[in-house]
Write an enzyme that holds these catalytic residues in place. Structure first.
Site, PDB file in Angstrom:
ATOM      1  N   GLU A  93      -9.449  13.215 -64.501  1.00  0.00           N
ATOM      2  CA  GLU A  93      -8.377  12.358 -65.040  1.00  0.00           C
ATOM      3  C   GLU A  93      -7.089  12.605 -64.253  1.00  0.00           C
ATOM      4  OE1 GLU A  93      -8.179  13.139 -69.243  1.00  0.00           O
ATOM      5  OE2 GLU A  93     -10.186  12.289 -69.555  1.00  0.00           O
ATOM      6  N   THR A 105     -15.789   8.347 -57.575  1.00  0.00           N
ATOM      7  CA  THR A 105     -16.614   7.818 -56.480  1.00  0.00           C
ATOM      8  C   THR A 105     -17.560   6.759 -57.042  1.00  0.00           C
ATOM      9  OG1 THR A 105     -16.535   9.969 -55.422  1.00  0.00           O
ATOM     10  CG2 THR A 105     -18.248   8.471 -54.652  1.00  0.00           C
ATOM     11  N   ARG A 132     -23.579  20.554 -56.097  1.00  0.00           N
ATOM     12  CA  ARG A 132     -22.985  21.384 -55.033  1.00  0.00           C
ATOM     13  C   ARG A 132     -23.953  21.610 -53.883  1.00  0.00           C
ATOM     14  NH1 ARG A 132     -21.083  24.496 -59.223  1.00  0.00           N
ATOM     15  NH2 ARG A 132     -22.499  26.241 -58.931  1.00  0.00           N
ATOM     16  N   ILE A 173     -12.520  21.598 -27.748  1.00  0.00           N
ATOM     17  CA  ILE A 173     -13.356  21.465 -26.546  1.00  0.00           C
ATOM     18  C   ILE A 173     -13.168  20.091 -25.907  1.00  0.00           C
ATOM     19  CG2 ILE A 173     -15.782  21.254 -25.792  1.00  0.00           C
ATOM     20  CD1 ILE A 173     -16.458  23.482 -27.852  1.00  0.00           C
ATOM     21  N   GLU A 177     -16.444  18.129 -56.403  1.00  0.00           N
ATOM     22  CA  GLU A 177     -17.470  18.915 -57.133  1.00  0.00           C
ATOM     23  C   GLU A 177     -17.056  20.374 -57.259  1.00  0.00           C
ATOM     24  OE1 GLU A 177     -21.477  18.009 -57.116  1.00  0.00           O
ATOM     25  OE2 GLU A 177     -21.165  16.071 -56.143  1.00  0.00           O
ATOM     26  N   GLY A 178     -15.779  20.593 -57.493  1.00  0.00           N
ATOM     27  CA  GLY A 178     -15.252  21.954 -57.624  1.00  0.00           C
ATOM     28  C   GLY A 178     -14.716  22.407 -56.288  1.00  0.00           C
ATOM     29  N   THR A 179     -13.403  22.655 -56.210  1.00  0.00           N
ATOM     30  CA  THR A 179     -12.818  23.096 -54.934  1.00  0.00           C
ATOM     31  C   THR A 179     -13.470  24.421 -54.520  1.00  0.00           C
ATOM     32  OG1 THR A 179     -11.111  24.449 -55.959  1.00  0.00           O
ATOM     33  CG2 THR A 179     -10.571  22.108 -55.619  1.00  0.00           C
TER      34      THR A 179
END
Ligand code: FAD
Length: 402
Positions: free
Chosen positions: A141, A172, A260, A354, A380-382
């Site tokens: 939220e 999403t 996860r 590179i 999905e959870g930091t």
């Protein structure tokens, strides 16, 4: 979950067995063919236009990508979480946004499979698993993300229905979905049990009061940007409660434990793509009459990137295998998520170094990979929340926390 819990202090060798079947390898090759032939040519367009290619999403459905771990009787492919991460890695190697469209549906289908009634499985899981209906998971939220117990969307019982009011953000597939899993508060917070009182509901597109709000533009996963959902007296039948009344947080957390592992596979695919880009460039580009790859400074980077990819893949396969064994995989999936998503970030950054100016050009895919890696580290959870989860699990094993 059965079996002896995996222990940090006295691990068992069998906890580390990973076995990929010939069937899973054949599945990988089929997904790789789709990704290389059909997805790769449109990856840049999806990112540039910030628009998903829904025709290809239908193709993914034909390939069975929406139902990989579910039994055939529920519209699935009869595989497991390991088959799913193998497929996810192959897709994310070209488009993490595309893999997010598919992956977010599992945040609805997995809870339905694990906690839904037989009727709910037939009515809602089967079409999602077959890829006939896109799904969205609505927890976050405007006022809360990590702390899921703090949500304020409410569901009040009126007769045999619940009336939902509130606002969700960063959802999403919210603009593409036909089926929604909505978390709302049905009871007050209880002393010492702040996770109680939240319930999971299924809602469907077209129900009065279910409105798609604004899109939030974020730096990565362009082509699958999250949206707001606004509930204005949305009436949902009581029969649409998933699992137990007031126990929605348990459903959500179990769902994230599985999810996860999928995010880890996204990280592995992105890290692999960055490595490939750096290898291609350093074997083609010459400076001072030598290929870039001949310089030890580049070789060291490539070696580190290779190590990061293999570590990410192994940990992802390990966590996915533990879910299949019914072992305690919470800690494993957090470890895999941190490692694989940070591998994606590290490899994108190294590839950028590179590749010089081409690396920072928006035409190069490593710039997109670096942007995408910031999102997968967050949702999905930091990764810091994963660090807290790992510590909590270790403390439980040591008996210093219940
Ligand atoms: C592209 C995208 C797609 C998403 N899709 C969905 C979706 O489909 N459905 C859905 O419900 N949500 C979705 N989310 C939301 C996502 O899950 C949350 O953003 C995430 O859980 C973090 O919540 P937050 O952003 O509110 O951060 P907050 O919870 O406000 O945290 C802010 C910072 O504080 C840190 N922090 C918080 N608490 C602690 C603590 N106790 N100790 C230490 N550090 C702490 C966090 O690690 C973070 O760095 C999506 C987000 C994005 C960016």
């Amino acid at each position: 979950m059965g079996g002896r819990p995996m222990s940090t202090l006295s691990p068992t060798s069998s906890d580390y067995n990973i076995s990929v079947t010939e069937e899973q390898e054949a599945f990988r090759l089929a997904v790789r063919e789709f990704a290389e032939k059909e997805l790769a040519p449109v990856t840049q367009k999806i990112d540039r236009d910030n628009q998903m290619d829904m025709r290809l999403v239908k193709r993914a459905a034909e390939l069975g990508l929406f139902g990989v771990p579910f039994p055939e009787e529920y519209g699935g492919g009869g595989g497991d979480d390991l088959s799913l991460v193998i497929a996810t890695e192959e897709i994310a190697r070209f488009s993490a946004a595309f893999s997010a469209v598919v992956g977010a549906t599992y945040l609805v289908s997995t809870p339905l499979f694990l906690f839904g009634t037989e009727e709910q499985k037939r009515k809602y899981l089967v079409p999602i698993a077959k890829g006939e209906r896109i799904a969205a998971h609505a927890m976050t939220e405007p006022g809360t993300g990590s702390d899921v117990a703090a949500i304020s969307t409410s569901a009040k019982k009126v007769g045999d229905k619940y009336v939902i009011n509130g606002k969700k953000m960063f959802i999403t597939n919210g603009d593409k979905a036909e089926t929604f899993l909505i978390f709302a508060r049905t009871g007050p917070k209880e002393e010492g049990k702040r996770h109680h009182g939240i319930t999971a509901f299924i809602a469907e597109k077209g129900m009065p009061g279910l409105n798609v709000g604004q899109r939030t533009d974020v730096i990565g996963l362009r082509g699958d940007q999250p949206v707001e959902l606004v509930f204005d007296n949305l009436e949902v039948p009581e029969a649409n409660i998933v699992g137990e009344l007031g126990r929605g947080v348990r459903i959500a957390l179990t769902c994230y434990d599985h999810g996860r592992v999928g995010v880890s596979a996204q990280g592995t695919g992105l890290a692999q793509a960055a490595l490939e880009a750096a290898l291609n460039y350093s074997t083609q580009r010459q400076t001072f009459d030598n290929y870039l790859l001949s310089y030890q400074q580049v070789q060291f980077k490539i070696a580190e990137m290779t190590a990061a990819v293999h570590t990410a893949r192994l940990l992802t396969y390990w966590a996915a295998t533990l879910t299949k064994k019914g072992k305690d995989f919470i800690k494993a999936s957090s470890i895999a998520k941190i490692t694989a998503t940070e591998a994606a970030e590290k490899n994108a950054h190294m590839a950028m170094l590179i590749m010089g100016a081409y690396g920072v050009s928006t035409d190069s895919q490593v710039e997109r990979i670096l942007r995408d890696s910031q999102i997968i580290k967050t949702y999905e959870g930091t990764n810091d929340i994963q660090r807290l989860t790992i510590m909590k699990e270790v403390a439980k094993e040591m008996g210093v926390l219940q």
